[in-house]
Design an enzyme around this catalytic site. Structure first.
Site, PDB file in Angstrom:
ATOM      1  N   ASP A   5       6.756  -0.219 -19.909  1.00  0.00           N
ATOM      2  CA  ASP A   5       6.897   1.125 -19.340  1.00  0.00           C
ATOM      3  C   ASP A   5       8.351   1.582 -19.239  1.00  0.00           C
ATOM      4  O   ASP A   5       8.621   2.717 -18.843  1.00  0.00           O
ATOM      5  CB  ASP A   5       6.235   1.191 -17.948  1.00  0.00           C
ATOM      6  CG  ASP A   5       4.719   1.293 -18.048  1.00  0.00           C
ATOM      7  OD1 ASP A   5       4.189   1.341 -19.168  1.00  0.00           O
ATOM      8  OD2 ASP A   5       4.055   1.331 -16.983  1.00  0.00           O
ATOM      9  N   LYS A  52       3.268   3.852  -8.111  1.00  0.00           N
ATOM     10  CA  LYS A  52       2.003   4.480  -8.513  1.00  0.00           C
ATOM     11  C   LYS A  52       0.964   3.443  -8.918  1.00  0.00           C
ATOM     12  O   LYS A  52      -0.187   3.493  -8.488  1.00  0.00           O
ATOM     13  CB  LYS A  52       2.254   5.434  -9.685  1.00  0.00           C
ATOM     14  CG  LYS A  52       0.984   5.910 -10.338  1.00  0.00           C
ATOM     15  CD  LYS A  52       1.255   6.731 -11.567  1.00  0.00           C
ATOM     16  CE  LYS A  52       1.506   5.959 -12.831  1.00  0.00           C
ATOM     17  NZ  LYS A  52       0.340   5.616 -13.640  1.00  0.00           N
ATOM     18  N   ASN A  53       1.353   2.492  -9.754  1.00  0.00           N
ATOM     19  CA  ASN A  53       0.357   1.560 -10.291  1.00  0.00           C
ATOM     20  C   ASN A  53      -0.151   0.578  -9.236  1.00  0.00           C
ATOM     21  O   ASN A  53      -1.277   0.106  -9.327  1.00  0.00           O
ATOM     22  CB  ASN A  53       0.907   0.826 -11.508  1.00  0.00           C
ATOM     23  CG  ASN A  53       1.007   1.751 -12.717  1.00  0.00           C
ATOM     24  OD1 ASN A  53       0.432   2.839 -12.726  1.00  0.00           O
ATOM     25  ND2 ASN A  53       1.744   1.335 -13.735  1.00  0.00           N
ATOM     26  N   ARG A  84      -5.971   0.061 -25.974  1.00  0.00           N
ATOM     27  CA  ARG A  84      -6.287  -0.143 -24.569  1.00  0.00           C
ATOM     28  C   ARG A  84      -7.761  -0.462 -24.307  1.00  0.00           C
ATOM     29  O   ARG A  84      -8.474   0.260 -23.605  1.00  0.00           O
ATOM     30  CB  ARG A  84      -5.831   1.064 -23.739  1.00  0.00           C
ATOM     31  CG  ARG A  84      -4.412   1.456 -24.038  1.00  0.00           C
ATOM     32  CD  ARG A  84      -3.847   2.421 -23.063  1.00  0.00           C
ATOM     33  NE  ARG A  84      -3.367   1.787 -21.850  1.00  0.00           N
ATOM     34  CZ  ARG A  84      -2.762   2.437 -20.879  1.00  0.00           C
ATOM     35  NH1 ARG A  84      -2.575   3.727 -20.951  1.00  0.00           N
ATOM     36  NH2 ARG A  84      -2.345   1.791 -19.803  1.00  0.00           N
ATOM     37  N   CYS A 105      -2.691   7.191 -20.850  1.00  0.00           N
ATOM     38  CA  CYS A 105      -1.766   7.524 -21.923  1.00  0.00           C
ATOM     39  C   CYS A 105      -2.229   6.952 -23.250  1.00  0.00           C
ATOM     40  O   CYS A 105      -2.718   5.825 -23.310  1.00  0.00           O
ATOM     41  CB  CYS A 105      -0.387   6.978 -21.592  1.00  0.00           C
ATOM     42  SG  CYS A 105       0.434   7.909 -20.303  1.00  0.00           S
ATOM     43  N   ASP A 138     -12.195  -5.061 -22.641  1.00  0.00           N
ATOM     44  CA  ASP A 138     -13.034  -6.254 -22.803  1.00  0.00           C
ATOM     45  C   ASP A 138     -12.726  -7.346 -21.775  1.00  0.00           C
ATOM     46  O   ASP A 138     -13.632  -8.040 -21.299  1.00  0.00           O
ATOM     47  CB  ASP A 138     -12.872  -6.813 -24.233  1.00  0.00           C
ATOM     48  CG  ASP A 138     -11.421  -7.098 -24.582  1.00  0.00           C
ATOM     49  OD1 ASP A 138     -10.577  -6.205 -24.363  1.00  0.00           O
ATOM     50  OD2 ASP A 138     -11.121  -8.207 -25.047  1.00  0.00           O
ATOM     51  N   ARG A 162       2.121  13.149 -13.783  1.00  0.00           N
ATOM     52  CA  ARG A 162       1.142  12.122 -13.404  1.00  0.00           C
ATOM     53  C   ARG A 162       1.791  10.979 -12.643  1.00  0.00           C
ATOM     54  O   ARG A 162       1.139  10.340 -11.816  1.00  0.00           O
ATOM     55  CB  ARG A 162       0.480  11.528 -14.666  1.00  0.00           C
ATOM     56  CG  ARG A 162      -0.528  12.451 -15.302  1.00  0.00           C
ATOM     57  CD  ARG A 162      -1.179  11.796 -16.479  1.00  0.00           C
ATOM     58  NE  ARG A 162      -1.445  10.402 -16.176  1.00  0.00           N
ATOM     59  CZ  ARG A 162      -1.769   9.479 -17.073  1.00  0.00           C
ATOM     60  NH1 ARG A 162      -1.868   9.819 -18.330  1.00  0.00           N
ATOM     61  NH2 ARG A 162      -1.988   8.251 -16.719  1.00  0.00           N
TER      62      ARG A 162
HETATM   63  C1  UD1 Z   1      -0.925  -1.278 -16.793  1.00  0.00           C
HETATM   64  C2  UD1 Z   1      -0.126  -0.096 -16.323  1.00  0.00           C
HETATM   65  C3  UD1 Z   1       0.685   0.473 -17.482  1.00  0.00           C
HETATM   66  C4  UD1 Z   1       1.531  -0.621 -18.119  1.00  0.00           C
HETATM   67  C5  UD1 Z   1       0.691  -1.829 -18.476  1.00  0.00           C
HETATM   68  C6  UD1 Z   1       1.522  -3.018 -18.958  1.00  0.00           C
HETATM   69  C7  UD1 Z   1      -1.547   0.834 -14.602  1.00  0.00           C
HETATM   70  C8  UD1 Z   1      -2.444   1.935 -14.182  1.00  0.00           C
HETATM   71  N1  UD1 Z   1      -1.048   0.909 -15.835  1.00  0.00           N
HETATM   72  O1  UD1 Z   1      -1.821  -0.815 -17.769  1.00  0.00           O
HETATM   73  O2  UD1 Z   1       1.519   1.501 -16.954  1.00  0.00           O
HETATM   74  O3  UD1 Z   1       2.100  -0.110 -19.306  1.00  0.00           O
HETATM   75  O4  UD1 Z   1      -0.049  -2.270 -17.316  1.00  0.00           O
HETATM   76  O5  UD1 Z   1       2.450  -3.370 -18.000  1.00  0.00           O
HETATM   77  O6  UD1 Z   1      -1.230  -0.067 -13.842  1.00  0.00           O
HETATM   78  N2  UD1 Z   1      -5.840  -5.613 -23.083  1.00  0.00           N
HETATM   79  C9  UD1 Z   1      -6.924  -6.097 -23.774  1.00  0.00           C
HETATM   80  N3  UD1 Z   1      -8.136  -6.089 -23.154  1.00  0.00           N
HETATM   81  C10 UD1 Z   1      -8.305  -5.625 -21.886  1.00  0.00           C
HETATM   82  C11 UD1 Z   1      -7.192  -5.143 -21.181  1.00  0.00           C
HETATM   83  C12 UD1 Z   1      -5.962  -5.145 -21.833  1.00  0.00           C
HETATM   84  O7  UD1 Z   1      -6.820  -6.520 -24.912  1.00  0.00           O
HETATM   85  O8  UD1 Z   1      -9.435  -5.653 -21.379  1.00  0.00           O
HETATM   86  C13 UD1 Z   1      -4.510  -5.609 -23.747  1.00  0.00           C
HETATM   87  C14 UD1 Z   1      -3.940  -4.208 -23.922  1.00  0.00           C
HETATM   88  O9  UD1 Z   1      -4.397  -3.603 -25.103  1.00  0.00           O
HETATM   89  C15 UD1 Z   1      -2.455  -4.493 -23.953  1.00  0.00           C
HETATM   90  C16 UD1 Z   1      -2.302  -5.679 -22.995  1.00  0.00           C
HETATM   91  O10 UD1 Z   1      -3.605  -6.242 -22.868  1.00  0.00           O
HETATM   92  O11 UD1 Z   1      -2.070  -4.898 -25.231  1.00  0.00           O
HETATM   93  C17 UD1 Z   1      -1.769  -5.343 -21.634  1.00  0.00           C
HETATM   94  O12 UD1 Z   1      -2.525  -4.288 -21.066  1.00  0.00           O
HETATM   95  P1  UD1 Z   1      -2.745  -4.166 -19.490  1.00  0.00           P
HETATM   96  O13 UD1 Z   1      -1.756  -5.019 -18.766  1.00  0.00           O
HETATM   97  O14 UD1 Z   1      -4.183  -4.361 -19.209  1.00  0.00           O
HETATM   98  O15 UD1 Z   1      -2.393  -2.663 -19.246  1.00  0.00           O
HETATM   99  P2  UD1 Z   1      -3.066  -1.687 -18.219  1.00  0.00           P
HETATM  100  O16 UD1 Z   1      -3.547  -2.447 -17.016  1.00  0.00           O
HETATM  101  O17 UD1 Z   1      -3.980  -0.782 -18.924  1.00  0.00           O
END
Ligand code: UD1
Length: 429
Positions: free
Chosen positions: A304, A21-22, A121, A116, A124, A396
């Site tokens: 996950d 999915k991702n 999340r 979720c 930035d 989902r």
């Molecule tokens: C993706 C996956 C999710 C998985 C996660 C970590 C998708 C749609 N979702 O989520 O299922 O749990 O990777 O493997 O692919 N962060 C920041 N700033 C940002 C972005 C992220 O501080 O701009 C932090 C987040 O709060 C978190 C960490 O970085 O602590 C990792 O998040 P991230 O890898 O970005 O998760 P997602 O891409 O949202």
């Protein structure tokens, strides 16, 4: 809608794993960066994907579904770069359309991501990445807005390893001028899959799967025919389903390399793991042994999979600790498990779990996608009947979850009202 199940049956047999999915969410965004037709195969038929496809249709992408797992997309008639509807607001990965549309049209406006509720999340890093490419990106009136007169390659250092920000910057940079280097990039299999897909469209991306990704911008991207990798988390969920039900399950159509951290923990817990080219068999034992686990970015143990291993630890012999290092709000499912007799509590980003001999069926609430799936595993391992509410979260991300589980001998159904639920209880009692 609820899942209702009678626990106690060891799951036994083979299960075919769907596309990731991702990865698919990033790939669908990439697909509209060309005016040529793109065909995507091994697409999982799950809610998040269908929401993404309807968002694409709304902005003018032609979407054909010759088969449930195949989609044919053509983005030559996109008439707006503004993506906003109530559904896209509920999912996380809508933000990939910022990178894709910014790359192609130099402008994008996409409703702020939901997804979720497992932590803050923020986005930035996505914005920082786009700004490094000389775009102006920010949040205005609940929308992520990005605009550039010229996108120019640059060095982007990710302060935190982020899957989403890595993929998003890669998308935009594929059509920027010059070279972009993403440092401290996420190495997850789906990052590599999106890079491979973009390369098959004519992009020039090297190093995906390592800490530094180099993207040499190209003038245009062309059509392709691409098959999505199997879903590492779906596979891991079924492997833990085998473990907690004392079962013997073979997950098929997978890439064993992606499963190393998960296999390693299953072995620590006493399961036998038999690996082949594209299958893994998990043979459980009468009682699992507890372990300690820390989630971390790939190749570490995936966040996950944290609720699923949490359920296994609730049933294992001994005590164990989970350190969740990625999301700060990912232990709420433990309260639900205590309704089933688990002995577990969380403090901040650490959970303490003392295994019990058995869980007992109860009514519990899915609080997010993976925690929801984990509660289903708990219900299948527990004595008696369990109902899991709010299963829209689970739908989902898991294709035919109940059907695949029934194929392994689980007694589980989706019920829509109390009447159906009574019928189920009568039938299984
Ligand atoms: C993706 C996956 C999710 C998985 C996660 C970590 C998708 C749609 N979702 O989520 O299922 O749990 O990777 O493997 O692919 N962060 C920041 N700033 C940002 C972005 C992220 O501080 O701009 C932090 C987040 O709060 C978190 C960490 O970085 O602590 C990792 O998040 P991230 O890898 O970005 O998760 P997602 O891409 O949202």
């Amino acid at each position: 809608m609820q899942y209702i199940m009678k626990g106690g049956n060891p799951l036994v047999g083979d299960v075919l794993i769907s596309g990731a999915k991702n990865a698919a969410l990033g790939i669908l965004a990439a697909a509209v960066m060309t005016d040529d037709t793109v065909i995507i195969d091994n697409l999982p038929d799950v809610q998040d994907i269908n929401v993404m496809l309807s968002a694409l249709e709304e902005i003018g992408v032609s979407v054909e579904r010759p088969d449930r797992h195949v989609v044919k997309l053509n983005g030559s008639n996109i008439h707006t770069v503004r993506v906003d509807n109530e559904y896209i607001r509920q999912m996380r990965a809508g933000y990939y359309l910022v990178g894709a549309l910014l790359g192609k049209y130099r402008h994008a406006e996409v409703a702020l991501p939901g997804g979720c509720n497992i932590g803050q999340r923020p986005i930035d890093l996505h914005l920082k990445g786009f700004n490094s490419l000389h775009a102006k990106a920010g949040i205005e009136h609940g929308m992520v807005v990005a605009d550039a007169t010229e996108l120019r390659g640059s060095h982007v250092y990710m302060d935190v390893v982020s899957v989403g920000a890595t993929i998003n910057v890669m998308l935009a940079a594929a059509l920027a001028h010059g070279d972009t280097f993403i440092e401290n990039a996420a190495r997850e299999p789906h990052v590599v899959d999106v890079a491979n897909m973009l390369n098959s469209m004519g992009a020039n991306i090297r190093g995906a799967g390592t800490e530094t990704i180099r993207i040499r911008g190209v003038e245009r991207l062309h059509g392709t025919d691409y098959s999505i990798i199997p879903d590492q988390i779906e596979a891991g969920t079924f492997m833990f389903a085998a473990a907690v039900t004392r079962g013997d399950v073979t997950v098929k159509n997978i890439i064993p390399k992606h499963m190393e951290a998960i296999c390693s923990k299953l072995k620590d817990m006493g399961c036998e793991i038999v690996e082949d080219d594209d299958t893994i068999r998990v043979v459980s034992r009468p009682r699992l042994i507890s372990c300690n686990v820390r989630t971390s970015p790939y190749p570490g143990f995936p966040t996950d999979m944290q609720p699923q291993i949490g359920v296994a630890m609730c049933l294992a012999e001994g005590s164990g600790i989970i350190n969740e290092s990625i999301f700060e709000n990912r232990f709420k499912y433990l309260d639900e498990l205590t309704k089933m007799g688990a002995d577990a509590k969380a403090k901040g980003m650490t959970a303490f779990i003392r295994g019990v001999e058995r869980l007992t069926g109860a009514e519990v609430n899915a609080l997010d996608l993976r925690a929801g799936a984990a509660l289903v595993l708990a219900g299948l391992a527990a004595d008696g009947i369990t109902t899991v509410n709010n299963i829209h979260y689970i739908l989902r991300g898991y294709e035919n979850f109940d059907e695949k589980l029934r194929g392994l001998g689980a007694v589980i159904e989706i019920v829509k009202d109390p009447k159906e639920s009574r019928k189920f209880r009568l039938r299984v009692s």
